[in-house]
Design a protein around this motif. Sequence first.
Motif, PDB file in Angstrom:
ATOM      1  N   UNK A  91     -10.008   5.141  -0.549  1.00  0.00           N
ATOM      2  CA  UNK A  91      -9.217   4.339   0.390  1.00  0.00           C
ATOM      3  C   UNK A  91      -8.472   3.224  -0.329  1.00  0.00           C
ATOM      4  N   UNK A  92      -9.140   2.558  -1.268  1.00  0.00           N
ATOM      5  CA  UNK A  92      -8.483   1.484  -2.017  1.00  0.00           C
ATOM      6  C   UNK A  92      -7.358   2.027  -2.883  1.00  0.00           C
ATOM      7  N   UNK A  93      -7.565   3.214  -3.457  1.00  0.00           N
ATOM      8  CA  UNK A  93      -6.493   3.818  -4.262  1.00  0.00           C
ATOM      9  C   UNK A  93      -5.277   4.136  -3.391  1.00  0.00           C
ATOM     10  N   UNK A  94      -5.532   4.690  -2.195  1.00  0.00           N
ATOM     11  CA  UNK A  94      -4.420   4.977  -1.275  1.00  0.00           C
ATOM     12  C   UNK A  94      -3.714   3.680  -0.862  1.00  0.00           C
ATOM     13  N   UNK A  95      -4.516   2.653  -0.592  1.00  0.00           N
ATOM     14  CA  UNK A  95      -3.926   1.369  -0.193  1.00  0.00           C
ATOM     15  C   UNK A  95      -3.098   0.775  -1.325  1.00  0.00           C
ATOM     16  N   UNK A  96      -3.619   0.888  -2.542  1.00  0.00           N
ATOM     17  CA  UNK A  96      -2.877   0.363  -3.696  1.00  0.00           C
ATOM     18  C   UNK A  96      -1.563   1.112  -3.884  1.00  0.00           C
ATOM     19  N   UNK A 100       2.098  -0.512  -3.721  1.00  0.00           N
ATOM     20  CA  UNK A 100       3.052  -0.354  -4.826  1.00  0.00           C
ATOM     21  C   UNK A 100       4.388   0.171  -4.311  1.00  0.00           C
ATOM     22  N   UNK A 101       4.313   1.157  -3.406  1.00  0.00           N
ATOM     23  CA  UNK A 101       5.555   1.704  -2.849  1.00  0.00           C
ATOM     24  C   UNK A 101       6.297   0.643  -2.038  1.00  0.00           C
ATOM     25  N   UNK A 102       5.551  -0.106  -1.206  1.00  0.00           N
ATOM     26  CA  UNK A 102       6.197  -1.164  -0.417  1.00  0.00           C
ATOM     27  C   UNK A 102       6.805  -2.233  -1.318  1.00  0.00           C
ATOM     28  N   UNK A 103       6.066  -2.572  -2.372  1.00  0.00           N
ATOM     29  CA  UNK A 103       6.577  -3.588  -3.294  1.00  0.00           C
ATOM     30  C   UNK A 103       7.855  -3.109  -3.974  1.00  0.00           C
ATOM     31  N   UNK A 104       7.865  -1.827  -4.369  1.00  0.00           N
ATOM     32  CA  UNK A 104       9.070  -1.278  -4.984  1.00  0.00           C
ATOM     33  C   UNK A 104      10.241  -1.285  -4.000  1.00  0.00           C
ATOM     34  N   UNK A 105       9.957  -0.908  -2.734  1.00  0.00           N
ATOM     35  CA  UNK A 105      11.012  -0.935  -1.720  1.00  0.00           C
ATOM     36  C   UNK A 105      11.530  -2.351  -1.484  1.00  0.00           C
TER      37      UNK A 105
END
Length: 226
Positions: A91-96, A100-105
Amino acid sequence: MADNTDQNHEGESEADAKTDDDSAVDDRPTEREREFAQMQRRLNEREMGLDQRSAELDRREEKIDTREEELDRRETELDEREYQLDEREAELNDRETDLDEREAELTEYDAQLSERAAELDEHEETLNTYLSGQMADVEESVTETMHDALDRYEASRSAGQFGPTGTMLVGLAGVALVVAGIGFGALASAGTAPFSVGGTTADLAVAAVVAVVGLALNLGTVAGKI
């Protein structure tokens, strides 16, 4: 006869003594009996020792069984805990990954906004330069219009369909419309107009129409058509 009687008594005494000696010998344990008794004692002692050892092994086995059950229980608990930790890690890996994707966006969006801000700043600077020139031209045109209107008022007080005063008011209204059209167009281009009639293009079209109407009024006033 007395001798024979004495001899018989002596014989009987010797026989009785021999019988007593044999009975005394029979009452004493033999060597083999003593060995059997000693062997029996050793066997009894060995049996007692084995019984004690068996009881000790039983207690030891019970302790080992209890310990084994405890270890099995702990192993089960550890397996469950490991499974829960694996799920939490996933779950933490999926959240990370999502972060990361949101941060890149957001980084890309920030770059787009910065680029757009730079373009708007450049456009605003260009527009300000253009408006400065236009306002100077409008001011010059208004000054000329006012002078021409005053000259025509002095030359002919009855000129125009509305009279001298009406003509001056119409000229001032035309100047106001020109200024309002240019100002509204600038605000619409910058995206800061107080109201909109249907998008930037429509707002610019309305501003142009207002400015054109104002210029037409000014020109009509100058030409004496109004």
